[in-house]
Scaffold this motif. Structure first.
Motif, PDB file in Angstrom:
ATOM      1  N   MET A  21     -85.527  48.304 106.072  1.00  0.00           N
ATOM      2  CA  MET A  21     -86.052  47.495 107.215  1.00  0.00           C
ATOM      3  C   MET A  21     -86.713  46.826 107.656  1.00  0.00           C
ATOM      4  SD  MET A  21     -82.450  48.355 108.099  1.00  0.00           S
ATOM      5  CE  MET A  21     -82.556  47.310 108.834  1.00  0.00           C
ATOM      6  N   ASP A  22     -87.910  47.510 106.496  1.00  0.00           N
ATOM      7  CA  ASP A  22     -89.113  46.309 107.111  1.00  0.00           C
ATOM      8  C   ASP A  22     -89.325  45.171 106.083  1.00  0.00           C
ATOM      9  OD1 ASP A  22     -89.981  47.593 105.552  1.00  0.00           O
ATOM     10  OD2 ASP A  22     -91.878  48.209 105.096  1.00  0.00           O
ATOM     11  N   THR A  23     -88.660  45.019 105.127  1.00  0.00           N
ATOM     12  CA  THR A  23     -88.257  43.819 103.899  1.00  0.00           C
ATOM     13  C   THR A  23     -87.086  43.175 104.822  1.00  0.00           C
ATOM     14  OG1 THR A  23     -86.194  45.230 102.743  1.00  0.00           O
ATOM     15  CG2 THR A  23     -88.288  45.565 102.136  1.00  0.00           C
ATOM     16  N   TYR A  24     -86.510  43.122 106.272  1.00  0.00           N
ATOM     17  CA  TYR A  24     -85.742  42.031 106.872  1.00  0.00           C
ATOM     18  C   TYR A  24     -87.126  40.955 107.037  1.00  0.00           C
ATOM     19  CZ  TYR A  24     -84.461  39.062 110.495  1.00  0.00           C
ATOM     20  OH  TYR A  24     -83.532  37.841 110.942  1.00  0.00           O
ATOM     21  N   ASN A  25     -86.574  39.857 106.092  1.00  0.00           N
ATOM     22  CA  ASN A  25     -87.666  38.224 105.970  1.00  0.00           C
ATOM     23  C   ASN A  25     -86.992  37.010 106.793  1.00  0.00           C
ATOM     24  OD1 ASN A  25     -86.538  36.766 103.721  1.00  0.00           O
ATOM     25  ND2 ASN A  25     -87.577  39.136 102.643  1.00  0.00           N
ATOM     26  N   GLN A  26     -87.263  35.959 106.778  1.00  0.00           N
ATOM     27  CA  GLN A  26     -86.945  34.562 107.282  1.00  0.00           C
ATOM     28  C   GLN A  26     -87.762  34.105 106.299  1.00  0.00           C
ATOM     29  OE1 GLN A  26     -87.152  35.896 111.340  1.00  0.00           O
ATOM     30  NE2 GLN A  26     -85.727  34.217 111.460  1.00  0.00           N
ATOM     31  N   THR A  27     -87.496  32.763 106.434  1.00  0.00           N
ATOM     32  CA  THR A  27     -87.325  31.779 105.289  1.00  0.00           C
ATOM     33  C   THR A  27     -86.853  30.001 106.304  1.00  0.00           C
ATOM     34  OG1 THR A  27     -88.262  33.406 103.110  1.00  0.00           O
ATOM     35  CG2 THR A  27     -87.873  31.069 103.061  1.00  0.00           C
ATOM     36  N   LEU A  28     -88.370  29.334 105.275  1.00  0.00           N
ATOM     37  CA  LEU A  28     -88.247  28.271 106.278  1.00  0.00           C
ATOM     38  C   LEU A  28     -88.924  27.364 104.816  1.00  0.00           C
ATOM     39  CD1 LEU A  28     -88.034  25.489 107.034  1.00  0.00           C
ATOM     40  CD2 LEU A  28     -90.491  26.442 108.784  1.00  0.00           C
ATOM     41  N   LEU A  29     -87.717  26.539 104.563  1.00  0.00           N
ATOM     42  CA  LEU A  29     -87.974  25.828 103.247  1.00  0.00           C
ATOM     43  C   LEU A  29     -87.898  24.570 103.902  1.00  0.00           C
ATOM     44  CD1 LEU A  29     -87.796  25.893 100.173  1.00  0.00           C
ATOM     45  CD2 LEU A  29     -86.038  25.823  99.551  1.00  0.00           C
ATOM     46  N   THR A  30     -89.116  23.092 102.873  1.00  0.00           N
ATOM     47  CA  THR A  30     -89.228  22.529 103.410  1.00  0.00           C
ATOM     48  C   THR A  30     -89.028  21.992 101.874  1.00  0.00           C
ATOM     49  OG1 THR A  30     -91.138  21.505 103.701  1.00  0.00           O
ATOM     50  CG2 THR A  30     -90.333  22.216 105.728  1.00  0.00           C
ATOM     51  N   GLU A  31     -88.976  20.189 101.911  1.00  0.00           N
ATOM     52  CA  GLU A  31     -89.974  19.649 100.710  1.00  0.00           C
ATOM     53  C   GLU A  31     -91.448  20.643  99.804  1.00  0.00           C
ATOM     54  OE1 GLU A  31     -90.297  15.130  98.329  1.00  0.00           O
ATOM     55  OE2 GLU A  31     -89.024  15.797 100.548  1.00  0.00           O
ATOM     56  N   ASP A  32     -92.165  20.769 100.528  1.00  0.00           N
ATOM     57  CA  ASP A  32     -93.560  20.509 100.142  1.00  0.00           C
ATOM     58  C   ASP A  32     -93.651  22.255 100.529  1.00  0.00           C
ATOM     59  OD1 ASP A  32     -94.022  17.639  99.793  1.00  0.00           O
ATOM     60  OD2 ASP A  32     -95.252  17.333 101.755  1.00  0.00           O
ATOM     61  N   TRP A  33     -93.071  22.778 101.454  1.00  0.00           N
ATOM     62  CA  TRP A  33     -93.528  24.193 101.942  1.00  0.00           C
ATOM     63  C   TRP A  33     -92.577  25.224 101.261  1.00  0.00           C
ATOM     64  CZ3 TRP A  33     -98.503  25.674 101.831  1.00  0.00           C
ATOM     65  CH2 TRP A  33     -99.698  24.284 102.473  1.00  0.00           C
ATOM     66  N   ARG A  34     -92.560  26.851 101.554  1.00  0.00           N
ATOM     67  CA  ARG A  34     -91.840  27.723 101.532  1.00  0.00           C
ATOM     68  C   ARG A  34     -92.372  28.676 102.447  1.00  0.00           C
ATOM     69  NH1 ARG A  34     -91.060  33.682  99.619  1.00  0.00           N
ATOM     70  NH2 ARG A  34     -91.170  33.249  97.421  1.00  0.00           N
ATOM     71  N   ILE A  35     -92.328  28.817 103.474  1.00  0.00           N
ATOM     72  CA  ILE A  35     -92.503  30.563 104.570  1.00  0.00           C
ATOM     73  C   ILE A  35     -92.029  31.005 104.126  1.00  0.00           C
ATOM     74  CG2 ILE A  35     -92.712  28.590 106.136  1.00  0.00           C
ATOM     75  CD1 ILE A  35     -95.254  30.520 107.366  1.00  0.00           C
ATOM     76  N   THR A  36     -91.851  32.517 104.542  1.00  0.00           N
ATOM     77  CA  THR A  36     -91.298  34.008 104.769  1.00  0.00           C
ATOM     78  C   THR A  36     -92.125  34.412 105.723  1.00  0.00           C
ATOM     79  OG1 THR A  36     -90.694  33.456 102.709  1.00  0.00           O
ATOM     80  CG2 THR A  36     -89.989  35.386 103.403  1.00  0.00           C
ATOM     81  N   ILE A  37     -91.848  34.787 106.867  1.00  0.00           N
ATOM     82  CA  ILE A  37     -92.127  35.851 107.471  1.00  0.00           C
ATOM     83  C   ILE A  37     -90.817  37.034 107.399  1.00  0.00           C
ATOM     84  CG2 ILE A  37     -93.429  34.528 108.766  1.00  0.00           C
ATOM     85  CD1 ILE A  37     -91.641  34.781 111.114  1.00  0.00           C
ATOM     86  N   TYR A  38     -91.613  38.238 107.770  1.00  0.00           N
ATOM     87  CA  TYR A  38     -91.579  39.646 108.144  1.00  0.00           C
ATOM     88  C   TYR A  38     -91.484  40.141 109.264  1.00  0.00           C
ATOM     89  CZ  TYR A  38     -91.315  39.671 102.932  1.00  0.00           C
ATOM     90  OH  TYR A  38     -91.114  38.990 101.474  1.00  0.00           O
ATOM     91  N   PRO A  39     -90.908  40.045 110.434  1.00  0.00           N
ATOM     92  CA  PRO A  39     -91.032  40.342 110.997  1.00  0.00           C
ATOM     93  C   PRO A  39     -91.312  41.555 111.765  1.00  0.00           C
ATOM     94  CG  PRO A  39     -89.170  38.475 111.327  1.00  0.00           C
ATOM     95  CD  PRO A  39     -89.686  39.078 110.237  1.00  0.00           C
ATOM     96  N   GLU A  40     -90.780  42.462 110.800  1.00  0.00           N
ATOM     97  CA  GLU A  40     -90.855  44.384 111.140  1.00  0.00           C
ATOM     98  C   GLU A  40     -92.376  43.846 110.359  1.00  0.00           C
ATOM     99  OE1 GLU A  40     -88.335  46.239 112.766  1.00  0.00           O
ATOM    100  OE2 GLU A  40     -87.820  43.443 113.290  1.00  0.00           O
ATOM    101  N   ASN A  41     -92.635  43.422 110.049  1.00  0.00           N
ATOM    102  CA  ASN A  41     -94.237  43.989 108.779  1.00  0.00           C
ATOM    103  C   ASN A  41     -95.061  42.943 109.158  1.00  0.00           C
ATOM    104  OD1 ASN A  41     -95.881  44.811 107.452  1.00  0.00           O
ATOM    105  ND2 ASN A  41     -95.008  46.647 106.220  1.00  0.00           N
TER     106      ASN A  41
END
Length: 508
Positions: free
Chosen positions: A434-454
């Motif tokens: 469950m700690d691998t649950y993640n969310q991503t925001l992708l734009t033309e210049d950036w990709r960020i991924t966060i893991y709210p459980e970790n």
């Protein structure tokens, strides 16, 4: 009369695996010709790198957190409105042939789900052809490779047409021994004319033969390949020289700066192969079966890539048959054709194979080719998403808009220079960790991924300078302000939803 629509989908196909998308080796003349008279979307993405969630998002226009099928093993609610329902309401005849994966393959018989193997041992499966999720009729295939012969219309057809032929899919009957260090690579002994890709194409062509041009139709043609195992039949298994395929893109020690579960996953994968899992699933394992390529020789990995290309070319050949049938029926000029895939494949990039929680570009970036009435030829550079396809089709066909999470990019169909999205979100809901649950925001210049459980994990790549995503800047002090800005934007606009989704009915 509005145009007909054919949606062709593959499973686990990267965006860069076609000639028309820049691959220097793959031979895809049919799709290249389709692309030449239509639009190639260079920056098309799925918000979910796992099969069922992505497929359900494409059909519903909703994120997985809203349609409920957040992970394989969950069923898509049957009352949920999909593009098929929209088109039926508008007078379309709807049919699907191939892999759907809207329900768990291993769901028990008590659920009576046609997308599960158990359904096909029930009395009500006799003669059943639908309705199914807005499709008037369906020709169902369940699974891929060795698992495609247990349930569904294809399994029944193969059993009746060539008794005993199902065993020819198995690696122990391979045309020649596969590499010892990568048991998912072999040359399948099933004859091409009995292969499921051929069967799917035949069923789709039969549907086209029945159309008289008096009623618009929606045809979904869904191929299970080039999903692993990497086991195409002859002659496609020998079409590409492993020494001539492009080498995977990776940087030395790049995984050391990535979340630790990526390297930890090798221990789980060492416990048994994917083929063993298909035969005897046992305890649930994390989705995607991602692992490093450290245990594989370069020759074995190149063979997997060559076989993947062979599967792509086999599908391209099948699409040629489909388009020829459309032309023979006199329907080609009145039909909108879409080609895409549910998600991608790592295929050695970053020193990884298959797919998994980390939303690397080879997994989220998928091909999209569209051609037909109202589609101007040429490449499209703007960001687009599977999330947007339902809204786009409805607008392009002149049908009433529906409430979805997507935004129509219909303007891009007629105007190649029209702008796409400014950003898109992606999300991964795990099966076991469950700690691998993640969310991503992708734009033309950036990709960020966060893991709210970790909070100890995170990914951030400056795509403008590092398009291959090899340098993780998430913990770089020099990029702390940018990270905070992007993370706060995502938390505000797309807040965490780790518990979203319906109940798990089976392992997958």
């Amino acid at each position: 009369m509005p145009p007909n629509v054919i949606l062709i989908m593959t499973d686990q196909q990267r965006a860069d695996s076609l000639g028309c998308t820049g691959n220097p080796v793959v031979q895809s003349p049919q799709l290249d010709a389709l692309a030449a008279r239509g639009a190639v979307f260079r920056n098309h993405f799925t918000p979910h790198q796992i099969c069922s969630p992505s497929r359900s998002t494409l059909f519903s226009g909703l994120y997985a957190r809203h349609h409920g099928l957040t992970r394989n093993g969950v069923a898509l609610p049957e009352e949920l409105p999909l593009i098929t329902h929209d088109l039926k309401t508008a007078g379309y005849r709807t049919h699907g042939a191939g892999k759907f994966h809207f329900q768990p393959i291993l769901a028990g018989p008590e659920h009576a789900m046609p997308d599960s193997n158990a359904f096909w041992d029930l009395p009500q499966s006799e003669g059943w052809t639908g309705p199914f999720y807005g499709f008037d009729t369906v020709d169902i295939l369940i699974g891929e490779s060795v698992s495609a012969t247990e349930g569904g219309h294809y399994a029944n057809w193969l059993r009746d047409t060539a008794p005993g032929a199902a065993a020819l899919y198995l690696p122990e009957h391979a045309l020649e021994p596969g590499p010892a260090d990568l048991d998912e690579v072999w040359k399948s002994a099933i004859p091409a004319d009995l292969h499921y890709n051929t069967w799917i194409t035949g069923r789709a062509c039969r549907f086209l033969q029945e159309q008289d041009g008096k009623q618009p139709f929606f045809l979904f043609v869904s191929y299970p390949d080039p999903h692993h195992p990497f086991s195409p039949p002859a002659p496609w298994c020998d079409m590409y020289d492993p020494q001539q395929v492009p080498a995977p893109a990776l940087a030395a020690d790049e995984l050391a700066a990535m979340p630790s579960y990526i390297l930890d996953g090798d221990r789980e994968e060492a416990a048994g192969s994917y083929v063993d899992f298909l035969r005897n699933p046992g305890p649930p394992r994390e989705q995607g079966f991602m692992q490093t390529t450290r245990r594989f020789s370069e020759a074995s990995l190149r063979q997997a890539i060559a076989h993947t290309y062979g599967m792509v070319s086999m599908i391209d050949d099948c699409i040629g048959r489909l388009l020829a049938q459309l032309q023979a029926q006199g329907l080609a000029q009145d039909t909108l054709i879409l080609f895409t895939s549910d998600h991608g494949e790592l295929l050695g990039d970053h020193g990884l194979i298959r797919k998994g929680p980390s939303p690397y570009r080879p997994l989220l970036h998928v091909p999209l080719v569209m051609a037909g009435p109202g589609v101007a030829p040429g490449p499209r550079r703007g960001l687009t998403s599977h999330l947007d396809l339902r809204a786009t089709l409805l607008e392009h066909l002149g049908l009433a808009a529906q409430d979805t999470d997507g935004v129509s990019f219909q303007a891009m169909l007629a105007a190649p220079d029209a702008e796409g999205r400014g950003k898109l979100y992606a999300e991964y809901h795990p099966r076991t960790r469950m700690d691998t649950y993640n969310q991503t925001l992708l734009t033309e210049d950036w990709r960020i991924t966060i893991y709210p459980e970790n909070p100890d994990w995170g990914e951030m790549f400056h795509l403008a300078s590092d398009p291959g995503e090899h340098i993780n800047l998430f913990f770089s002090p020099d990029h702390a302000n940018e990270k905070q800005r992007l993370a706060e934007q995502m938390t505000c606009e797309f807040p965490p939803a780790p518990q979203a989704g319906g109940p798990s009915l089976a392992t997958y």
